[in-house]
Design an enzyme around this catalytic site. Structure first.
Site, PDB file in Angstrom:
ATOM      1  N   ASP A 181      14.461   1.187  -1.250  1.00  0.00           N
ATOM      2  CA  ASP A 181      13.432   1.619  -2.414  1.00  0.00           C
ATOM      3  C   ASP A 181      13.634   2.792  -2.916  1.00  0.00           C
ATOM      4  OD1 ASP A 181      10.533   0.503  -3.518  1.00  0.00           O
ATOM      5  OD2 ASP A 181      10.174   2.643  -3.021  1.00  0.00           O
TER       6      ASP A 181
ATOM      7  N   HIS B 120       8.147  -5.916  -0.306  1.00  0.00           N
ATOM      8  CA  HIS B 120       8.122  -6.601  -1.764  1.00  0.00           C
ATOM      9  C   HIS B 120       9.855  -6.621  -1.963  1.00  0.00           C
ATOM     10  CE1 HIS B 120       9.246  -2.304  -2.957  1.00  0.00           C
ATOM     11  NE2 HIS B 120       8.148  -1.812  -2.225  1.00  0.00           N
TER      12      HIS B 120
ATOM     13  N   HIS C  48       8.795  -2.150  -9.229  1.00  0.00           N
ATOM     14  CA  HIS C  48       8.180  -3.424  -8.757  1.00  0.00           C
ATOM     15  C   HIS C  48       6.945  -3.580  -8.935  1.00  0.00           C
ATOM     16  CE1 HIS C  48       7.184  -1.336  -5.264  1.00  0.00           C
ATOM     17  NE2 HIS C  48       8.122  -0.691  -5.134  1.00  0.00           N
TER      18      HIS C  48
ATOM     19  N   THR D  57       4.371  -1.027  -2.028  1.00  0.00           N
ATOM     20  CA  THR D  57       4.632  -0.905  -0.566  1.00  0.00           C
ATOM     21  C   THR D  57       3.665  -1.045   0.498  1.00  0.00           C
ATOM     22  OG1 THR D  57       6.433   0.872  -1.546  1.00  0.00           O
ATOM     23  CG2 THR D  57       5.549   1.038   0.863  1.00  0.00           C
TER      24      THR D  57
ATOM     25  N   HIS E 242      14.414   2.589  -7.392  1.00  0.00           N
ATOM     26  CA  HIS E 242      13.554   3.350  -8.160  1.00  0.00           C
ATOM     27  C   HIS E 242      14.287   4.152  -9.018  1.00  0.00           C
ATOM     28  CE1 HIS E 242       9.585   1.762  -7.287  1.00  0.00           C
ATOM     29  NE2 HIS E 242       9.632   2.006  -6.129  1.00  0.00           N
TER      30      HIS E 242
ATOM     31  N   ASP F 289      12.436  -1.667   2.777  1.00  0.00           N
ATOM     32  CA  ASP F 289      11.992  -1.479   1.531  1.00  0.00           C
ATOM     33  C   ASP F 289      12.665  -1.813   0.343  1.00  0.00           C
ATOM     34  OD1 ASP F 289       9.980  -0.304  -0.233  1.00  0.00           O
ATOM     35  OD2 ASP F 289       9.280   1.226   0.944  1.00  0.00           O
TER      36      ASP F 289
ATOM     37  N   LYS G 273       8.411   6.325   5.437  1.00  0.00           N
ATOM     38  CA  LYS G 273       7.331   6.560   4.682  1.00  0.00           C
ATOM     39  C   LYS G 273       6.249   6.619   5.383  1.00  0.00           C
ATOM     40  CE  LYS G 273       8.990   4.640   0.145  1.00  0.00           C
ATOM     41  NZ  LYS G 273       8.583   3.630  -0.993  1.00  0.00           N
ATOM     42  N   ASP G 274       4.991   7.420   5.153  1.00  0.00           N
ATOM     43  CA  ASP G 274       4.006   7.435   5.785  1.00  0.00           C
ATOM     44  C   ASP G 274       3.286   6.098   5.844  1.00  0.00           C
ATOM     45  OD1 ASP G 274       2.929   7.722   3.346  1.00  0.00           O
ATOM     46  OD2 ASP G 274       1.895   9.566   3.785  1.00  0.00           O
TER      47      ASP G 274
END
Length: 559
Positions: free
Chosen positions: A300, A346, A491, A89, A304, A49, A171-172
């Protein structure tokens, strides 16, 4: 010296992830065979990610383990594209194993708005089923209901029900979009309690053991990670609002789940889970080909929280390389014939404050006037509807929705005033209407040459997309200046920093090559399908098969 903490790869014997031997050196090019003709027994699809093409190339010379193996022995496409405009995402993960862009998958964003339901919560999270009683976009039972197309695993299972399809992620939305609704097992990190699933099944012994190991790891403090040599020049503080970033080592107190999640420890644990699942389920050891998708989310979260150019991101890439190396070594030891694809959902963008320190003084944060509430208030006043909420949106860029309660005359005035305000704003690149995007043909040709309208069309769904699409100019971060800063970077833009991602295929015995021309993440699924002889009708997907055989021969022939 800082203490290095890693999860365990083989949970039963507590072998440290980073303690395995390095990957074997590739055979000389003159003697390297071509791609094996027989189908692989296991497909390992890895999404890192926010692993942008820029981040991939920046540290490429320092890879020494898993990423080194992939880049020196595999088929490398350093200029892959998440070709659509909404580089978030959920849309990104929806493209990787479906072969389809968001316009076909229906996953146009992480969150969109449905103003016709009458529900109090009009936001729809991409991995929720809003029809379930009591659900909301913040508190929901995760579901794949919004994904409109099958994944590769779903197609494999339809062709051969014996196929095992497993998806594991931090992540789900990553686990669900890559695994799909027919996956046998879908697991993601659900909090300090460990990994959870939307399947509603009782926690099997393997997952209980994984969660126990995670709890044990979490209960131990982490003094931090060593600073690799290549990270030393990045070790200086940067101020953003009330935050100072750029010098972190991921030290955390015992029991601090948030710090665990936003660190290399999370990816190590996810890879440990994936390796244990492969071993316990004997994936890749039966007659059919199995598939496991792995979503590594730490890059990711770190991007962030700290940005992409400090010690934090640098350490993360170094740890990612080592953890992947240990993971591949474990599969090699088990004698599995597997193929790997590694890509990202991404790219990403560093925080403006550090860009301004490093030769890019024009970097800026978005004006608060472009946030949905401020925009709605301003437009309502100009349209003669003061105090009425006329615009809905998820942030200061992306889809904007006009309130359904407006009369036709009010809506026309709101649209005119919104377009007038936005098109005059110095930070706005363009605004497309829904009609403009719908009238555009589906894009084709090299993704690097697409127009913004073509990118927008690739993200467009007539039912779910907004009435307007707001796109900010390059070098405008879609997080406004705030005294108290949450995320410092993000992003989601249509610009190359967010669109470009690496795409790498690896299989033991293949001949290495590198192709710098642009390809798309939607090309991954048909390329893998061709390796296992699975036919996929071309009119059902947007991608094309990539020939993974260097020189003579074609892995796509007849597929």
């Amino acid at each position: 010296m800082l203490k290095r903490v890693a999860a365990t790869l083989l949970l039963a014997t507590a072998v440290p992830l980073a303690a395995q031997s390095p990957a074997p050196s590739p055979a000389p090019a003159s003697t390297a065979p071509s791609m094996p003709a027989t189908p692989p027994k296991l497909i390992v699809a890895i999404s890192v990610d926010q692993f942008s093409a820029d981040l991939f190339s920046e540290y490429r010379q320092y890879y020494s383990a898993g990423l080194k193996r992939l880049t020196e022995e595999g088929a490398v496409f350093p200029r892959g594209y998440q070709s659509h405009a909404a580089t978030e995402t959920c849309p990104g993960h929806s493209t990787i194993l479906t072969g389809s862009r968001p316009s076909r998958t229906g996953i146009i964003a992480n969150t969109w708005f449905d103003l016709s339901t009458g529900l109090a919560d009009k936001a729809v999270y991409c991995a929720e089923d809003e029809s379930r009683p009591g659900t909301s976009s913040d508190k929901y039972e995760a579901s794949p209901v919004h994904l409109r197309v099958p994944t590769l695993g779903g197609r494999m299972k339809a062709a051969n029900p014996a196929t095992r399809v497993v998806s594991v992620s931090g992540k789900d939305r990553a686990a669900i979009m890559m695994g799909g609704p027919t996956a046998d097992q879908v697991w993601w990190l659900g909090g300090a309690q460990g990994y959870v699933s939307y399947k509603g099944v009782a926690t099997p012994p393997l997952v209980a053991k994984v969660n126990a190991v995670m709890a044990q790891r979490l209960a131990q403090a982490n003094a931090g990670f060593d600073l690799p040599m290549q990270c030393a020049a990045k070790d200086f503080p940067v101020r953003a609002g009330d935050r100072t970033v750029g010098t972190g080592r991921f030290a955390r107190a015992a029991g601090d789940y948030k710090a665990f999640r936003i660190s290399p420890e999370q990816d190590a644990m996810t890879l440990a889970f994936a390796a244990a699942a492969i071993e316990s389920m004997d994936l890749g050891k039966q007659a059919q080909t199995d598939i496991i998708s792995i979503g590594l989310s730490a890059t990711d979260y770190i991007g962030h929280t700290y940005g992409t150019e400090g010690t934090e991101s640098c350490i993360q890439v170094d740890r990612l390389d080592k953890e992947l190396g240990a993971f591949f070594d474990r599969l090699d030891k088990d004698g599995i014939d597997y193929v790997v694809v590694l890509t990202a959902d991404h790219g990403g963008h560093d925080l403006p404050e550090r860009y301004r320190l490093n030769a890019i003084p024009m970097e800026q944060r978005v004006d608060m006037a472009l946030t949905p509430k401020a925009l709605s208030d301003a437009v309502a006043a100009k349209a003669g509807l003061p105090g009425k909420k006329v615009i809905w949106g998820d942030g200061p860029s992306g889809d904007l929705y006009f309130d359904k309660g407006l009369t036709a005359a009010e809506r026309a005035k709101v649209e005119a005033e919104t377009l007038k305000l936005l098109r005059a704003h110095p930070q706005v690149e363009t605004v497309f209407t829904k009609a403009q995007i719908a009238a555009a043909p589906s894009p084709s040709g090299p993704p690097e040459s697409w127009t913004l309208l073509q990118e927008a069309r690739a993200s467009f769904d007539a039912e779910r997309s907004g009435d307007l699409l707001l796109l900010l100019k390059p070098r405008v971060m879609a997080i406004p200046e705030q005294a108290v800063m949450g995320s410092v970077a993000t992003h989601g833009s249509p610009w190359d920093a967010d669109r470009r991602v690496p795409i790498i295929f690896w299989r033991k015995g293949m001949r290495h090559f590198e192709q710098p021309m642009g390809v798309e993440t939607v090309d991954i699924m048909p390329s893998l399908a061709a390796l296992i002889g699975l036919p996929v009708p071309k009119d059902q997907i947007d991608g094309r098969c990539l020939d993974l055989i260097a020189g003579d021969g074609d892995s796509c022939a007849g597929k």
